[in-house]
Design an enzyme around this catalytic site. Structure first.
Site, PDB file in Angstrom:
ATOM      1  CG  ASP A   1      14.425  -3.713  -8.859  1.00  0.00           C
ATOM      2  OD1 ASP A   1      13.623  -3.279  -7.997  1.00  0.00           O
ATOM      3  OD2 ASP A   1      14.318  -3.420 -10.062  1.00  0.00           O
ATOM      4  CB  CYS A   2      17.887  -1.156  -5.307  1.00  0.00           C
ATOM      5  SG  CYS A   2      17.940  -0.259  -6.879  1.00  0.00           S
ATOM      6  CB  SER A   3      13.671   1.063  -7.471  1.00  0.00           C
ATOM      7  OG  SER A   3      13.582   0.155  -8.543  1.00  0.00           O
TER       8      SER A   3
ATOM      9  CG  ASP B   1      12.184   2.663 -12.854  1.00  0.00           C
ATOM     10  OD1 ASP B   1      12.198   1.470 -12.490  1.00  0.00           O
ATOM     11  OD2 ASP B   1      11.722   3.036 -13.945  1.00  0.00           O
ATOM     12  CB  ALA B   2      16.744   4.116  -8.226  1.00  0.00           C
TER      13      ALA B   2
ATOM     14  CG  HIS C   1      21.888   0.971  -5.632  1.00  0.00           C
ATOM     15  ND1 HIS C   1      21.244  -0.234  -5.854  1.00  0.00           N
ATOM     16  CD2 HIS C   1      22.386   0.884  -4.374  1.00  0.00           C
ATOM     17  CE1 HIS C   1      21.356  -1.005  -4.776  1.00  0.00           C
ATOM     18  NE2 HIS C   1      22.043  -0.341  -3.871  1.00  0.00           N
TER      19      HIS C   1
ATOM     20  CG  HIS D   1      21.729  -2.043  -0.625  1.00  0.00           C
ATOM     21  ND1 HIS D   1      22.625  -1.883  -1.647  1.00  0.00           N
ATOM     22  CD2 HIS D   1      22.456  -2.573   0.396  1.00  0.00           C
ATOM     23  CE1 HIS D   1      23.823  -2.286  -1.275  1.00  0.00           C
ATOM     24  NE2 HIS D   1      23.741  -2.703  -0.033  1.00  0.00           N
TER      25      HIS D   1
END
Length: 146
Positions: A42-44, A61-62, A86, A103
Site C-alpha cells: 500500500d502507499c504508506s 501509516d500515512a 494517502h 505511489h
C-alpha cells in the site's frame, strides 16, 4: 528456487542503486491495503520501504508519516506528498512544474507513476493534497512518537 516465503530473494540482496531508482522496482506491484512486500503493497508501506532502504525507519501509516515529517514549501525529489489518507514519493518535476509521483493506489490497484495536476486522476490528487514533507529525523533509529 527464486523465492523464500513471501519476500522475493532479490529483496534480500545488497543493492547499490540510488534510492529513487531502487523504489521504482516496485512499479506494477499489486496494491494491497496493509501490504509491504512485492506480493502487494500500500502507499504508506511503499514509503516505509523506500526510507528503510536508506536506513531510515519511519512510521507505518500515512497520517503518522505526515506528522513525523517536516513540512516543506519547495519540495525536491525524494520528498513525500501527503493527501487525505494517502502518500506518494516525489520523483521529478516536469516541464509544466507538476511533480511526477510514485505511489501504490487503489485507483490502478498497483504501484504507478502519476503527475500531480495532470489528467483526471492527477487533478483529483492535487485537490486533496495536504502538502509536502521531508525527513529530518535520525538515521538508523526507529521513529518514536513525539
Amino acid at each position: 528456487q527464486d523465492e523464500w516465503g513471501y519476500i522475493h530473494k532479490s529483496a534480500l540482496e545488497p543493492s547499490n542503486l540510488p534510492p529513487l531508482e531502487w523504489v521504482k522496482g516496485f512499479l506494477g506491484t499489486p496494491y494491497l491495503w496493509g501490504g509491504r512486500t512485492a506480493w502487494g503493497i500500500d502507499c504508506s508501506g511503499l514509503a516505509q520501504m523506500y526510507f528503510r532502504y536508506q536506513n531510515i525507519y519511519i512510521p507505518r501509516d500515512a497520517d503518522q508519516q505526515e506528522e513525523a515529517f517536516a513540512k516543506v514549501e519547495n519540495p525536491r525529489a525524494g520528498d513525500l506528498a501527503f493527501f487525505d489518507g494517502h502518500v506518494g514519493i516525489l520523483l521529478e518535476q516536469g516541464e509544466s512544474g507538476n511533480w511526477r509521483m510514485l505511489h501504490a493506489n487503489s485507483r490502478h490497484m498497483s504501484v504507478t507513476v502519476d503527475t500531480l495536476g495532470e489528467g483526471e486522476y492527477g487533478q483529483y490528487l492535487s485537490s486533496i493534497l495536504h502538502g509536502y514533507g521531508r525527513w529530518e529525523g535520525e538515521i538508523g533509529v526507529y521513529w518514536k512518537p513525539k
